[in-house]
Design a protein around this motif. Structure first.
Motif, PDB file in Angstrom:
ATOM      1  N   ASP A  52       0.851  -1.190   0.000  1.00 41.56           N
ATOM      2  CA  ASP A  52       0.000   0.000   0.000  1.00 41.56           C
ATOM      3  C   ASP A  52       0.890   1.244   0.000  1.00 41.56           C
ATOM      4  N   PRO A  53       1.068   1.897  -1.147  1.00 42.21           N
ATOM      5  CA  PRO A  53       1.948   3.076  -1.189  1.00 42.21           C
ATOM      6  C   PRO A  53       1.391   4.262  -0.413  1.00 42.21           C
ATOM      7  N   ALA A  54       0.096   4.205  -0.052  1.00 41.01           N
ATOM      8  CA  ALA A  54      -0.519   5.303   0.693  1.00 41.01           C
ATOM      9  C   ALA A  54      -0.566   5.020   2.192  1.00 41.01           C
ATOM     10  N   ALA A  55       0.165   4.029   2.669  1.00 41.21           N
ATOM     11  CA  ALA A  55       0.180   3.708   4.103  1.00 41.21           C
ATOM     12  C   ALA A  55       0.684   4.905   4.906  1.00 41.21           C
ATOM     13  N   PRO A  56       0.211   5.049   6.151  1.00 42.46           N
ATOM     14  CA  PRO A  56       0.634   6.191   6.969  1.00 42.46           C
ATOM     15  C   PRO A  56       2.146   6.251   7.153  1.00 42.46           C
ATOM     16  N   ALA A  57       2.646   7.464   7.260  1.00 44.75           N
ATOM     17  CA  ALA A  57       4.078   7.659   7.479  1.00 44.75           C
ATOM     18  C   ALA A  57       4.461   7.235   8.895  1.00 44.75           C
ATOM     19  N   CYS A  58       5.754   7.001   9.087  1.00 47.09           N
ATOM     20  CA  CYS A  58       6.294   6.573  10.380  1.00 47.09           C
ATOM     21  C   CYS A  58       7.371   7.566  10.812  1.00 47.09           C
ATOM     22  N   SER A  59       8.129   7.183  11.822  1.00 42.32           N
ATOM     23  CA  SER A  59       9.243   8.007  12.278  1.00 42.32           C
ATOM     24  C   SER A  59      10.470   7.720  11.419  1.00 42.32           C
ATOM     25  N   PRO A  60      11.246   8.750  11.081  1.00 40.34           N
ATOM     26  CA  PRO A  60      12.549   8.468  10.456  1.00 40.34           C
ATOM     27  C   PRO A  60      13.499   7.891  11.499  1.00 40.34           C
ATOM     28  N   PRO A  61      14.373   6.977  11.125  1.00 39.69           N
ATOM     29  CA  PRO A  61      15.289   6.400  12.113  1.00 39.69           C
ATOM     30  C   PRO A  61      16.271   7.450  12.634  1.00 39.69           C
ATOM     31  N   PRO A  62      16.399   7.595  13.941  1.00 38.98           N
ATOM     32  CA  PRO A  62      17.307   8.615  14.480  1.00 38.98           C
ATOM     33  C   PRO A  62      18.760   8.161  14.456  1.00 38.98           C
ATOM     34  N   GLY A  63      19.645   9.105  14.238  1.00 39.14           N
ATOM     35  CA  GLY A  63      21.071   8.848  14.401  1.00 39.14           C
ATOM     36  C   GLY A  63      21.740   8.081  13.281  1.00 39.14           C
ATOM     37  N   LEU A  64      21.045   7.874  12.169  1.00 34.43           N
ATOM     38  CA  LEU A  64      21.644   7.137  11.049  1.00 34.43           C
ATOM     39  C   LEU A  64      21.961   8.085   9.902  1.00 34.43           C
ATOM     40  N   GLY A  65      23.041   7.781   9.189  1.00 34.91           N
ATOM     41  CA  GLY A  65      23.473   8.630   8.096  1.00 34.91           C
ATOM     42  C   GLY A  65      22.698   8.389   6.817  1.00 34.91           C
ATOM     43  N   LYS A  66      22.642   9.401   5.971  1.00 34.53           N
ATOM     44  CA  LYS A  66      22.001   9.267   4.658  1.00 34.53           C
ATOM     45  C   LYS A  66      22.998   8.630   3.697  1.00 34.53           C
ATOM     46  N   VAL A  67      23.243   7.359   3.968  1.00 34.80           N
ATOM     47  CA  VAL A  67      24.242   6.591   3.236  1.00 34.80           C
ATOM     48  C   VAL A  67      23.621   5.271   2.814  1.00 34.80           C
ATOM     49  N   LEU A  68      23.840   4.876   1.563  1.00 36.68           N
ATOM     50  CA  LEU A  68      23.388   3.588   1.053  1.00 36.68           C
ATOM     51  C   LEU A  68      24.618   2.729   0.788  1.00 36.68           C
ATOM     52  N   ALA A  90      20.686   6.300  -5.448  1.00 35.89           N
ATOM     53  CA  ALA A  90      21.347   7.081  -4.406  1.00 35.89           C
ATOM     54  C   ALA A  90      21.607   8.506  -4.887  1.00 35.89           C
ATOM     55  N   LYS A  91      22.091   8.633  -6.121  1.00 33.18           N
ATOM     56  CA  LYS A  91      22.348   9.961  -6.675  1.00 33.18           C
ATOM     57  C   LYS A  91      21.062  10.768  -6.796  1.00 33.18           C
ATOM     58  N   ASP A  92      20.001  10.120  -7.282  1.00 32.66           N
ATOM     59  CA  ASP A  92      18.730  10.823  -7.472  1.00 32.66           C
ATOM     60  C   ASP A  92      18.104  11.271  -6.160  1.00 32.66           C
ATOM     61  N   ARG A  93      18.393  10.544  -5.068  1.00 32.77           N
ATOM     62  CA  ARG A  93      17.779  10.864  -3.775  1.00 32.77           C
ATOM     63  C   ARG A  93      18.753  11.542  -2.796  1.00 32.77           C
ATOM     64  N   GLY A  94      19.936  11.893  -3.255  1.00 32.96           N
ATOM     65  CA  GLY A  94      20.866  12.624  -2.401  1.00 32.96           C
ATOM     66  C   GLY A  94      21.521  11.796  -1.319  1.00 32.96           C
ATOM     67  N   LEU A  95      21.684  10.493  -1.552  1.00 35.23           N
ATOM     68  CA  LEU A  95      22.363   9.620  -0.597  1.00 35.23           C
ATOM     69  C   LEU A  95      23.803   9.401  -1.026  1.00 35.23           C
ATOM     70  N   GLU A  96      24.695   9.338  -0.053  1.00 36.54           N
ATOM     71  CA  GLU A  96      26.046   8.895  -0.344  1.00 36.54           C
ATOM     72  C   GLU A  96      25.995   7.398  -0.642  1.00 36.54           C
ATOM     73  N   TYR A  97      26.764   6.945  -1.627  1.00 35.34           N
ATOM     74  CA  TYR A  97      26.738   5.529  -2.009  1.00 35.34           C
ATOM     75  C   TYR A  97      28.111   4.904  -1.794  1.00 35.34           C
ATOM     76  N   ARG A  98      28.116   3.759  -1.099  1.00 37.01           N
ATOM     77  CA  ARG A  98      29.355   3.021  -0.860  1.00 37.01           C
ATOM     78  C   ARG A  98      29.148   1.565  -1.247  1.00 37.01           C
ATOM     79  N   ARG A  99      30.086   1.040  -2.024  1.00 35.58           N
ATOM     80  CA  ARG A  99      30.009  -0.357  -2.436  1.00 35.58           C
ATOM     81  C   ARG A  99      31.279  -1.091  -2.007  1.00 35.58           C
ATOM     82  N   VAL A 100      31.105  -2.316  -1.507  1.00 39.54           N
ATOM     83  CA  VAL A 100      32.234  -3.163  -1.134  1.00 39.54           C
ATOM     84  C   VAL A 100      32.080  -4.490  -1.852  1.00 39.54           C
ATOM     85  N   LEU A 101      33.117  -4.921  -2.574  1.00 37.62           N
ATOM     86  CA  LEU A 101      33.112  -6.185  -3.294  1.00 37.62           C
ATOM     87  C   LEU A 101      33.832  -7.233  -2.440  1.00 37.62           C
TER      88      LEU A 101
END
Length: 388
Positions: A52-68, A90-101
């Motif tokens: 349900d894309p119209a489900a009620p909003a929740c709390s954003p998680p506190p203390g976490l970085g905007k990093v994917l 990540a680029k479109d939503r303004g998140l820093e992106y980190r990848r580990v292989l």
């Protein structure tokens, strides 16, 4: 009652212990984050309703970085496609992106997941060749409040799977049509499986069910290459050819079947009338199909850039306090000359696909709802939309 110095001394000595016990007791009920620490998630098989894309909003998680963060199992094309989609989202939503292989090293994958969690990464996508090794570290990331997506195995706040039996059946039906039309109903078949990963087993059950119903078909090898890479497929096929020099059909994931094709060519055993078919829609498989005279005849696309982009978007939504799906199907698409151009355009730029519900629904189907406030209901069982 007369004053007793011994009793007073004993009470005084015990006081720090009593205060510590009280503090620990209060911490267990002081807030939602600590209350959910260690929650097992949904462990019983559950049928989720439509997302349900119209489900009620929740709390954003506190203390976490905007990093994917993306812990990537290996560099095969399918996972490279997921990386492409995640990086774009990540680029479109303004998140820093980190990848580990991690190069098929489960211990390294678990270590990197723990490192991302310790670094307060807000969104994590994790893959590993051994889900049992990484499951505990993934749970710890979930308990931290992060969005966690996985590709097939649990646990996850968003678990991605494919309707595995249907995926295997689409490929098998194409192979059977070829056997009847080009090979006179007779074929020696090699199945390059991933049965060691129980979550993928239904796709190979579909292959066996279809092929075993044909009297003229013999499955000469039914084996799981190790590792599940092009190199693993090459080495496995070399061994198969020692005992069975004439092979007509090879089915499996694209990476290992491409390795089998390489082995057939190296041995001079490739023929235009063979049917090699894979699952994942990897670019090298697509290039073989487009040649026209290649033994590689079909690939069932599970478009990894599209689902990677979707998972990145949902990670960003989670960090904004929105509700996201608990589970998601990536739908199998049989690639043909008729749909190849549009498919390749969607691979290169999945953003317009995600933005257009009609196009997105051709690739993805979403189920359930979860957010930071309800994260204790994360998926912790081998979910499949095919299980009722």
């Amino acid at each position: 009652m007369p004053f007793d110095r011994k009793i007073f001394a004993a009470v005084r000595a015990a006081r720090p212990v009593l205060l510590l016990a009280l503090a620990m007791s209060m911490s267990c009920v002081s807030g939602p984050a600590s209350a959910r620490d260690g929650a097992p998630g949904i462990t019983q098989r559950t049928v989720f309703p439509a997302f349900d894309p119209a489900a009620p909003a929740c709390s954003p998680p506190p203390g976490l970085g905007k990093v994917l963060g993306f812990v990537q199992e290996n560099d095969r094309d399918f996972l490279q496609g997921a990386d492409h989609g995640l990086a774009m989202a990540a680029k479109d939503r303004g998140l820093e992106y980190r990848r580990v292989l991690t190069q098929n090293d489960p211990a390294k994958a678990a270590e990197q997941i723990r490192s991302f969690t310790a670094g307060k990464v807000g969104g994590l996508i994790a893959t590993s060749s051994d889900p049992g090794v990484v499951s505990r570290s993934i749970q710890q990331a979930i308990w931290s409040g992060a969005f966690v997506g996985t590709i097939v195995p649990p646990p996850a706040t968003l678990l991605l799977n494919a309707p595995q039996y249907a995926t295997g059946k689409v490929l098998t039906d194409a192979a059977i049509a070829h056997i009847n039309a080009r090979l006179g109903g007779k074929a020696n078949v090699v199945l390059l499986t991933q049965d060691t990963m129980e979550f993928l087993a239904p796709r190979f059950e579909a292959m066996r069910d279809g092929l075993n119903a044909m009297p003229g078909v013999t499955i000469v090898a039914d084996i799981a290459p190790r590792p599940v890479t092009k190199e693993g497929g090459f080495e496995t096929m070399k061994t198969v050819l020692l005992a069975n020099p004439r092979i007509d059909v090879v089915l499996g994931g694209d990476a290992v079947v491409l390795g089998a094709l390489q082995a057939l060519r190296a041995a001079g055993k490739d023929r235009p009338d063979q049917f090699l078919g894979g699952i994942d829609g990897e670019p090298e498989a697509v290039a073989e199909i487009k040649k026209g005279d290649s033994p590689y005849k079909a690939s069932i696309s599970l478009s990894s850039p599209v689902f990677g982009y979707a998972m990145g978007q949902f990670a960003a939504d989670w960090l904004e306090g929105k509700s996201v799906p608990q589970a998601m199907d990536i739908l199998p698409i049989a690639l043909t000359s008729a749909n190849m151009a549009q498919y390749e355009a969607d691979l290169a730029n999945p953003a317009p696909v995600f933005a257009d519900p009609a196009r997105r629904d051709g690739y993805l189907k979403m189920y359930g709802n979860i957010c930071y406030d309800t994260r204790d209901r994360y998926v912790n069982f081998p979910w499949s939309s095919e299980q009722k």
